[in-house]
Scaffold this active site. Structure first.
Site, mmCIF file in Angstrom:
data_model
loop_
_atom_site.group_PDB
_atom_site.id
_atom_site.type_symbol
_atom_site.label_atom_id
_atom_site.label_comp_id
_atom_site.label_asym_id
_atom_site.label_seq_id
_atom_site.Cartn_x
_atom_site.Cartn_y
_atom_site.Cartn_z
ATOM 1 N N GLU A 20 0.840 -1.204 0.000
ATOM 2 C CA GLU A 20 0.000 0.000 0.000
ATOM 3 C C GLU A 20 0.874 1.252 0.000
ATOM 4 O OE1 GLU A 20 -1.519 2.890 3.165
ATOM 5 O OE2 GLU A 20 -2.119 0.859 3.720
ATOM 6 N N HIS A 21 1.908 1.265 0.824
ATOM 7 C CA HIS A 21 2.839 2.402 0.868
ATOM 8 C C HIS A 21 3.574 2.568 -0.469
ATOM 9 C CE1 HIS A 21 3.373 3.617 5.275
ATOM 10 N NE2 HIS A 21 2.394 2.731 5.285
ATOM 11 N N GLU A 39 6.252 3.483 11.779
ATOM 12 C CA GLU A 39 4.810 3.371 11.996
ATOM 13 C C GLU A 39 4.495 2.258 12.999
ATOM 14 O OE1 GLU A 39 0.679 2.704 9.418
ATOM 15 O OE2 GLU A 39 2.599 2.909 8.385
#
Length: 444
Positions: free
Chosen positions: A80-81, A157
């Site tokens: 996704e990143h 994160e």
């Protein structure tokens, strides 16, 4: 997690279509919502909202952390990143500039069963948003240097979530319920070890296996025209022959076998000021028709300041600042529970009160007044939450991907209003009598 075919992708009333033709239908009971299935299996659903000047578009991909094994833990979120880092025709900066220049909102998120990329723009800028999303989905480069740079971002994160007591206790709750190495028990972001071990080749292979037309839904809502959106999608996603396949859509339906929940207690010592607790048990699967009764029950139990738990735990006894209940649903399982943050010395009293309230609801259900209040809160929350194009886009996109039906808003409201005291009592008696799962995180 395995996926199975749609029972049907063409409604009974639709005329037969030739092989390789796009199938389009208006959805019964959902005014303004239209759906097309392209020959490649890519689905497009739209909802026209009169009187708005915005348009929201999302790409929903039927892949998430449940589709990973131990060697790929965190790959869905990593990917996704990376899809924001550049394509054959756009750099990462080009992607950012494209949406910033028109004042658009652009983001993505990964869940256990799907990944979503979404944008919200002025209606006139919808072609740009669709084009950028299509480019990212079909032609991302996943350069080795970007993989290494983003690896560090994801590790930061993970560390950030590890410092959040609520995140930590809910992850511990899931691990106790399903097992730390199971697809539903693992964290979505991965661990430090799993992210450091992932290679560019693994991520790229995951991308090519799972990002296919048949696993994708494009949803758009706002001042949009369905036929125009379909044309934009065909152009944006047609790069490099991406749509030159013929396949039926692959919805996220799970394995079709209930995933068991393991009762028990897990605890972790952390240097937090408070003790954070989640106490719960097995709930209902995603498409269980009783989910509406459970929703009303959940609201009455811990969904607001008038709820039983808030009144008893906070207002009457002053045991905690934050207390709430929740109900989470997956294709093959579900969890219900109560979350509380309190001072360490009050933990035993909090658990006693919460267990007592759950036992009382299991034995007696809720009152007529609580039923009406719960229904009203659900109705208001639903309607107020769907006032903007972004929330409408999310509702129809997720429903197309993971549910067996897309219900119109009026139909959802009707089902909420149809919930009876007897239905709530039955669900409460069944669910809250199940064995307890407890997670506790706090100071020694």
């Amino acid at each position: 997690m395995s996926h199975t075919q749609h029972l049907s992708t063409t409604p009974d009333h639709a005329a037969p279509t030739a092989a390789g033709a796009t199938r389009t239908e208006d959805l019964p009971g959902a005014p303004g919502v239209r759906r097309s299935v392209l020959p490649s299996g890519l689905r497009v659903v739209t909802e026209h909202m009169p009187g708005v000047r915005s348009a929201a578009v999302g790409v929903w991909v039927g892949v998430g952390s449940v589709d990973e094994d131990d060697t790929l833990h965190g790959c869905s979120h990593f990917l996704e990143h990376l899809l924001f880092k550049g394509t054959g025709s756009r750099s990462a900066l080009d992607i950012s500039i494209a949406l910033d220049t028109v004042g658009g909102e652009f983001n993505a998120f990964t869940a256990k069963e799907y990944t979503c990329f979404h944008a919200r723009v002025l209606d006139e800028d919808l072609p740009l948003a669709v084009d950028v999303l299509g480019d990212m989905m079909t032609d991302s480069l996943l350069e080795a240097a970007d993989v290494e740079a983003e690896r560090e971002v994801i590790l930061d994160e993970i560390a950030m979530h590890d410092d959040d007591p609520d995140d930590v206790v809910h992850q511990l709750f899931a691990e106790q319920a399903y097992g730390a190495s199971s697809d539903l028990g693992r964290s979505i972001a991965g661990t430090e070890a799993s992210i450091r071990a992932l290679t560019r080749e693994q991520v790229h292979g995951f991308y090519r296996r799972h990002y296919r037309p048949a696993t994708m839904v494009v949803s758009a809502a706002g001042n949009v025209d369905h036929d125009e959106v379909v044309r934009l999608v065909e152009a944006a996603f047609g790069r490099g022959g991406f749509l030159d396949v013929v396949e039926e859509p692959v919805p996220v339906t799970g394995r079709g076998v209930a995933v068991p929940v393991t009762p028990g207690r897990s605890s972790e010592t952390r240097p937090f000021e408070q003790v954070n607790v989640v106490l719960g048990m097995e709930g209902l699967r995603r498409d269980d028709p009783r989910r509406f009764a459970l929703g009303v029950l959940n609201t009455a139990l811990g969904g607001g300041t008038s709820s039983r738990l808030f009144q008893e735990v906070r207002e009457v006894r002053g045991l905690a600042y934050s207390v709430y209940s929740f109900a989470g649903h997956h294709a093959d399982s579900g969890l219900v529970g109560v979350g509380v943050g309190c001072l360490p010395g009050k933990l035993d009293a909090v658990l006693e009160v919460v267990r007592g309230e759950l036992a009382k609801v299991a034995a007696e259900g809720i009152t007529e007044e609580e039923l009406g209040r719960g229904q009203g809160q659900l109705r208001g929350g639903l309607v107020l939450g769907l006032e903007d194009s972004g929330s409408r886009m999310a509702r129809i996109g997720k429903a197309e991907l993971v549910h067996t039906e897309l219900l119109g808003i009026e139909e959802v409201l009707r089902r909420i209003d149809a919930v009876t005291l007897e239905q709530v009592r039955d669900v409460a008696a069944e669910v809250f009598a199940r064995p307890e799962v407890l997670a506790v995180v706090g100071p020694a």
